[in-house]
Design an enzyme around this catalytic site. Structure first.
Site, mmCIF file in Angstrom:
data_model
loop_
_atom_site.group_PDB
_atom_site.id
_atom_site.type_symbol
_atom_site.label_atom_id
_atom_site.label_comp_id
_atom_site.label_asym_id
_atom_site.label_seq_id
_atom_site.Cartn_x
_atom_site.Cartn_y
_atom_site.Cartn_z
ATOM 1 N N ALA A 156 55.521 -38.444 -1.489
ATOM 2 C CA ALA A 156 54.210 -38.992 -1.822
ATOM 3 C C ALA A 156 54.220 -40.489 -2.088
ATOM 4 O O ALA A 156 53.163 -41.091 -2.248
ATOM 5 C CB ALA A 156 53.648 -38.266 -3.048
ATOM 6 N N THR A 199 57.838 -38.366 -10.597
ATOM 7 C CA THR A 199 58.459 -37.241 -9.882
ATOM 8 C C THR A 199 58.169 -35.902 -10.546
ATOM 9 O O THR A 199 58.000 -34.886 -9.865
ATOM 10 C CB THR A 199 59.976 -37.459 -9.790
ATOM 11 O OG1 THR A 199 60.496 -37.736 -11.100
ATOM 12 C CG2 THR A 199 60.306 -38.620 -8.869
ATOM 13 N N ASN A 233 72.995 -39.825 -11.571
ATOM 14 C CA ASN A 233 72.085 -38.772 -11.136
ATOM 15 C C ASN A 233 71.476 -39.134 -9.791
ATOM 16 O O ASN A 233 70.943 -40.223 -9.623
ATOM 17 C CB ASN A 233 70.981 -38.605 -12.186
ATOM 18 C CG ASN A 233 69.881 -37.680 -11.727
ATOM 19 O OD1 ASN A 233 70.147 -36.616 -11.168
ATOM 20 N ND2 ASN A 233 68.636 -38.075 -11.967
ATOM 21 N N HIS A 242 68.240 -50.114 47.652
ATOM 22 C CA HIS A 242 67.762 -51.400 47.155
ATOM 23 C C HIS A 242 66.243 -51.518 47.219
ATOM 24 O O HIS A 242 65.613 -51.101 48.179
ATOM 25 C CB HIS A 242 68.322 -52.610 47.941
ATOM 26 C CG HIS A 242 69.398 -52.297 48.915
ATOM 27 N ND1 HIS A 242 70.727 -52.464 48.608
ATOM 28 C CD2 HIS A 242 69.371 -51.818 50.181
ATOM 29 C CE1 HIS A 242 71.457 -52.113 49.653
ATOM 30 N NE2 HIS A 242 70.657 -51.713 50.611
ATOM 31 N N ALA A 280 61.869 -51.046 61.202
ATOM 32 C CA ALA A 280 61.619 -51.966 60.095
ATOM 33 C C ALA A 280 60.222 -52.553 60.193
ATOM 34 O O ALA A 280 59.716 -52.827 61.288
ATOM 35 C CB ALA A 280 62.657 -53.082 60.101
#
EC number: 2.7.7.23
Length: 453
Positions: free
Chosen positions: A8, A77, A165, A359, A419
């Site tokens: 939160a 908390t 803690n 290519h 081509a």
């Protein structure tokens, strides 16, 4: 077992509009890492407490097994856990985790849960060389925990304590409801601290047990971008170490990022500065060159991926050769021994066995057969501004350089395309396709010359 994840907080030091727990680590939100670890413990209830950016957080991690509690005001908390109480099974113990502590191992949590069996109160602690800023674990002469004292309230003697803690606890749920109701907010912040529950549990005669993680970094949290970057590097090095154990060759373990799941076969080699995102599989003998990005892809055995290649949502067969500077987009499927070379882009297309586009080519929305040669500068013209159309090139076709294939069009088996040809009609099998052109050489031509200023 119940698991509550606190998510939160506002995360002001992140200096971001994005809720802190949604900042990515290895490509996933911090909170997603914690939820994934929690799931491995198979909880009967999994509750995420949201507050800042609640709707955004819920949308990011919503799942059938995840319930949400809302902490409308940021009152500490202890107050946050209280919001989750109506969703918990009072007959089962509750494990409390944090959405911004993403690297805690499941084995570490299981060890804590096992230690806190039969109604004990369990605390995950860690011993630090420099415990400055953390709440100290105070023990009596027999080694039993008597309280947790915060840095600002600690005596000079208590400040010497190195055991701190982490905030991760396992507690009997029925008693937790009573203890949370008894908390006071008589502190500078005016908040209700979960750590104060320890003294209430001791007063009630509950045994306090502690366990520690194998590595200190398992309990590191994220409060700033610098800390996020630190945890990213720890996580990535852990992933790299695991790959090395599996037999993967890494040119530099510090220069590979895995932001998802990477599965590797035998004798896989990965060069520097490679990024793997989503779900990626590299089969046996795959070689990945430097500076590649591979996302949600399956790479067949013996494939060589050269430098600066980008692969996204593609499936590659065995012994393919890709790059350098190639791009395979979603829907690209390459059969065995296909080649896609430099500055070639393939999207939503199938390239058959042994076919080559080496290519400067764009292949989009196409089905290309086996043993096809695609010359440099070839383009499948697949889009009319509103709709996409497919190009079909059958087996053994030779496509000359600078060819445009205007879809929808089909080129039959064994065709040769000269081509510079624009193909806008279907070409019959075994024929030569070309656009008739006249080449003229004019004598006496004088090239324009720039005037000097």
């Amino acid at each position: 077992m119940n698991i509550v994840i606190l998510a939160a907080g506002t995360g002001k030091r992140m200096r971001s509009a994005l809720p802190k727990v949604l900042h990515p680590l290895a490509g996933r939100p911090l909170l997603s890492h914690v939820i994934a670890t929690a799931r491995t413990l198979q909880p009967s209830r999994l509750v995420v407490v949201v507050g800042h950016g609640a709707e955004q957080v819920q949308a990011a991690v919503a799942a059938p097994d995840v319930q949400f509690a809302v902490q409308a005001e940021q009152l500490g908390t202890g107050h946050a856990v209280r919001q989750a109480l109506p969703l918990l099974d009072p007959a089962q113990p509750t494990l409390v985790l944090y959405g911004d502590v993403p690297l805690t191992r499941a084995t570490t949590l299981k060890r804590l849960v096992d230690a806190a069996h039969d109604g004990r109160y369990g605390i995950l602690t860690v011993t630090l060389d420099d415990p400055t800023g953390y709440g100290r674990i105070v023990r009596d002469a027999a080694g039993f925990v008597t309280r947790i004292v915060e840095q600002k309230d600690a005596s000079p003697e208590q400040l010497k304590i190195a055991e701190i803690n982490t905030g991760i606890i396992v507690t009997p749920t029925a008693q937790l409801s009573m203890w949370l109701g008894a908390l006071k907010n008589e502190n500078a912040q005016g908040e209700y601290y979960l750590t104060d529950v320890v003294e209430l549990a001791i007063e009630a005669g509950f045994e306090i047990v502690t366990t520690q993680p194998d590595d200190d970094w398992e309990t590191l949290g994220v409060n700033s971008k610098a800390q996020l970057a630190e945890l990213e590097r720890i996580h990535q090095r852990n992933v790299a170490d695991a790959l090395l154990v599996e037999g993967v060759t890494l040119a530099d373990p510090a220069r590979v990022d895995v932001r998802g799941t990477l599965r590797c076969g035998r004798d896989v080699s990965i060069d520097v500065n490679c990024v793997f995102e989503g779900d990626v599989t590299l089969a046996d003998d795959v070689t990945v060159g430097p500076n590649c990005v591979i996302r949600n892809a399956s790479i067949g055995a013996g494939t060589r991926i050269d430098a600066f290649t980008h692969i996204d949502g593609a499936q590659l067969g065995a012994n393919t050769v890709i790059g350098p500077y190639a791009r395979l987009r979603p829907g690209a499927q390459l059969a065995d021994e296909a080649h896609v070379g430099n500055f070639v882009e393939v999207k939503n297309a199938v390239i058959g066995h042994g076919s080559k586009a080496n290519h400067l080519t764009y292949i989009g929305d196409a089905d290309i057969g086996a043993r096809v040669n695609i010359g440099a500068g070839t383009i499948t013209c697949n889009y009319d501004g509103a709709n996409k159309f497919r190009t079909v090139i059958e087996d053994d076709v030779f496509v000359g350089s600078d060819t445009q294939l205007v879809a929808p069009v089909r080129v039959g088996r064994g065709v040769t395309i000269a081509a510079g040809t624009t193909v806008w009609k279907d070409v019959a099998e075994g024929t030569l396709a070309l656009n008739e052109k006249t080449q003229t050489a004019k004598s006496g031509y004088v090239r324009p010359v720039k005037k000097k200023s």
